[in-house]
Design a protein around this motif. Structure first.
Motif, short mmCIF file in Angstrom:
data_model
loop_
_atom_site.label_atom_id
_atom_site.label_comp_id
_atom_site.label_asym_id
_atom_site.label_seq_id
_atom_site.Cartn_x
_atom_site.Cartn_y
_atom_site.Cartn_z
N GLU A 37 0.81 -1.22 0.00
CA GLU A 37 0.00 0.00 0.00
C GLU A 37 0.84 1.27 0.00
OE1 GLU A 37 -2.79 0.05 3.17
OE2 GLU A 37 -3.89 -1.73 2.48
N LYS A 38 1.93 1.27 0.78
CA LYS A 38 2.65 2.52 1.00
C LYS A 38 4.01 2.23 1.64
CE LYS A 38 1.25 7.19 2.43
NZ LYS A 38 0.25 7.98 3.21
N THR A 39 4.81 3.29 1.80
CA THR A 39 6.08 3.20 2.52
C THR A 39 5.96 3.98 3.82
OG1 THR A 39 7.31 3.04 0.44
CG2 THR A 39 8.57 3.63 2.39
N PRO A 70 5.35 15.04 8.77
CA PRO A 70 4.72 13.76 8.46
C PRO A 70 3.68 13.38 9.52
CG PRO A 70 6.90 13.39 9.36
CD PRO A 70 6.76 14.87 9.19
N ARG A 71 2.74 12.53 9.13
CA ARG A 71 1.69 12.08 10.03
C ARG A 71 2.17 10.87 10.83
NH1 ARG A 71 -2.99 8.50 9.01
NH2 ARG A 71 -2.13 8.25 6.92
N ILE A 72 1.90 10.88 12.13
CA ILE A 72 2.16 9.71 12.97
C ILE A 72 0.94 8.80 12.90
CG2 ILE A 72 2.50 8.92 15.35
CD1 ILE A 72 4.11 11.46 15.85
N ILE A 73 1.17 7.52 12.66
CA ILE A 73 0.10 6.55 12.44
C ILE A 73 -0.29 5.90 13.76
CG2 ILE A 73 -0.63 4.56 11.08
CD1 ILE A 73 0.24 7.05 9.45
N CYS A 74 -1.58 5.86 14.04
CA CYS A 74 -2.06 5.18 15.24
C CYS A 74 -2.23 3.68 14.98
CB CYS A 74 -3.39 5.78 15.69
SG CYS A 74 -3.23 7.41 16.45
N THR A 75 -2.17 2.90 16.03
CA THR A 75 -2.38 1.47 15.93
C THR A 75 -3.86 1.17 15.68
OG1 THR A 75 -2.85 1.19 18.29
CG2 THR A 75 -0.53 1.12 17.61
N LYS A 76 -4.18 -0.08 15.48
CA LYS A 76 -5.57 -0.49 15.29
C LYS A 76 -6.44 -0.09 16.48
CE LYS A 76 -4.11 -4.58 12.64
NZ LYS A 76 -4.00 -6.06 12.66
N GLU A 77 -5.82 -0.01 17.66
CA GLU A 77 -6.56 0.36 18.87
C GLU A 77 -6.54 1.87 19.12
OE1 GLU A 77 -4.19 -2.09 18.88
OE2 GLU A 77 -5.71 -3.68 18.67
N GLU A 93 4.40 8.38 8.45
CA GLU A 93 4.50 8.43 7.00
C GLU A 93 5.95 8.54 6.56
OE1 GLU A 93 0.70 10.83 5.27
OE2 GLU A 93 2.13 12.00 6.45
N TYR A 94 6.26 7.90 5.47
CA TYR A 94 7.57 8.08 4.85
C TYR A 94 7.52 9.31 3.95
CZ TYR A 94 11.43 7.41 1.57
OH TYR A 94 12.55 7.59 0.79
N ILE A 95 8.44 10.23 4.16
CA ILE A 95 8.52 11.44 3.35
C ILE A 95 9.77 11.36 2.48
CG2 ILE A 95 8.69 13.96 3.38
CD1 ILE A 95 6.07 12.99 4.49
N PRO A 96 9.62 11.25 1.16
CA PRO A 96 10.80 11.22 0.30
C PRO A 96 11.47 12.59 0.27
CG PRO A 96 8.82 11.35 -1.03
CD PRO A 96 8.36 11.18 0.39
N GLY A 97 12.75 12.60 0.04
CA GLY A 97 13.46 13.87 -0.03
C GLY A 97 14.91 13.71 0.40
N GLN A 98 15.61 14.84 0.45
CA GLN A 98 17.01 14.85 0.82
C GLN A 98 17.27 16.03 1.75
OE1 GLN A 98 19.34 15.66 -2.70
NE2 GLN A 98 18.18 17.48 -3.23
N THR A 188 19.38 21.25 9.48
CA THR A 188 18.98 20.73 8.16
C THR A 188 18.95 19.21 8.14
OG1 THR A 188 21.29 20.97 7.44
CG2 THR A 188 19.77 22.75 6.88
N TRP A 189 19.63 18.56 9.09
CA TRP A 189 19.58 17.10 9.18
C TRP A 189 18.18 16.60 9.57
CZ3 TRP A 189 22.99 20.21 11.89
CH2 TRP A 189 22.59 20.57 13.19
N ASN A 190 17.34 17.50 10.09
CA ASN A 190 15.95 17.15 10.41
C ASN A 190 14.96 17.86 9.49
OD1 ASN A 190 16.18 15.19 12.43
ND2 ASN A 190 16.64 16.74 13.97
N MET A 191 15.41 18.14 8.27
CA MET A 191 14.55 18.69 7.23
C MET A 191 14.70 17.82 5.98
SD MET A 191 15.38 22.77 7.52
CE MET A 191 15.36 23.63 9.10
N LEU A 192 13.61 17.64 5.27
CA LEU A 192 13.64 16.90 4.00
C LEU A 192 13.15 17.82 2.89
CD1 LEU A 192 12.26 13.40 5.08
CD2 LEU A 192 14.61 13.98 4.46
#
Length: 296
Positions: A37-39, A70-77, A93-98, A188-192
């Motif tokens: 579905e996604k990364t 990016p969005r933090i994903i909640c568990t099924k609960e 979420e995986y955010i592509p970038g450099q 910048t190490w925490n920016m994509l």
């Protein structure tokens, strides 16, 4: 050792899952998760306070300034992380970038995104907070006995012990002014960066502090090194102008004080944890460079 696949059973992320470890630091393990579905990104957390505070902050920012975190994903609960043995895991979420390149166009975007982030955080409140893991006075206690050796290594640039103690006392007072929650490690190490702009990641050091501390980190980490003073000065100007599109006009002298705070922390952390004289001295070189750019 926890089986990552077992952790992932707590999430609805599709099938045909592959797992790749992409980082192993002192405080966190990071995995790239690819499904049909996604990364995604799976990372370990230090404790529950970090997990809950990061979840609160990112949700708040996503409401106030869409598209910059990016969005933090909640568990099924519906939980923002998974407890597995003694470990905590967070999926996002995986955010592509450099890492953002150091050029004129990107400097303006760095300033704008930092300003957007701070405008959003101005209204954020939480009963939780994290301690500063690199508290200035604690670092000084760890590094103080190594100071004379560092001064002998580079006496022309490293201040003497008495002057250093005075500066630490001065900056310790500055660090206690904590009106808002900040990122805490906004280099910048925490920016994509990609064609859509810049996203801010990794809120693991978020805590109460001053917005200028984040801005100081963003500036010092983004200024190009191998270029002339005029180009560097323009880079600082571009970051500040970008920031001011979302925030009030910068108080340059006050900002420089927070640049001092950020860089002195870097000096002391280097001595405390690596004892690398050359790297510690490089922080003082950067400080002199920033003084020339902002105060002259």
């Amino acid at each position: 050792m926890v089986d990552v696949k077992t952790v992932l059973l707590n999430y609805k992320i599709g099938g045909n899952i592959s797992i790749k470890k992409i980082n192993s630091g002192r405080t966190s393990q990071v995995y790239q998760i690819i499904s049909n579905e996604k990364t995604w990104i799976l990372r370990t957390l230090r404790d529950e306070t970090q997990g809950l505070l990061e979840f609160e902050i990112t949700n708040h920012i996503r409401e106030k300034a869409k598209g910059i975190v990016p969005r933090i994903i909640c568990t099924k609960e519906g939980h923002p992380f998974v407890k597995a043995g003694s470990d905590l895991y967070q999926l996002q979420e995986y955010i592509p970038g450099q890492t953002p390149p150091r050029n004129k166009e990107v400097h303006s975007i760095i300033g704008k995104v930092t300003g957007q982030f701070h405008s959003a955080m101005e209204s954020f409140e939480s009963n939780r907070n994290q301690r500063d893991r690199f508290h200035l006075m604690e670092l000084w206690e760890m590094a103080q006995e190594k100071w004379e050796s560092l001064r002998k290594y580079s006496p022309d640039i490293v201040p003497n012990l008495q002057d250093m103690e005075s500066k630490i006392d001065e900056l310790a007072i500055v660090s206690e002014h904590q009106p808002h929650f900040i990122h805490g490690d906004l280099g910048t190490w925490n920016m994509l960066f990609d064609h859509e702009g810049i996203r801010i990641i990794d809120f693991g050091e978020s805590r109460k502090g001053h917005f200028y501390f984040d801005l100081a980190t963003a500036i010092t980490s983004s200024i190009p090194e191998a270029c002339d003073r005029r180009t560097q000065q323009q880079s600082v100007f571009d970051v500040l102008k970008g920031y001011e599109t979302h925030r009030e006009k910068i108080e340059t002298d006050r900002l420089y004080t927070y640049i001092e705070l950020w860089i002195y922390r870097g000096v002391l952390a280097t001595l405390a944890y690596t004892n690398t004289a050359e790297q510690a001295v490089s922080h003082f070189v950067l400080l002199k460079q920033m003084e020339n750019l902002l105060k002259k």
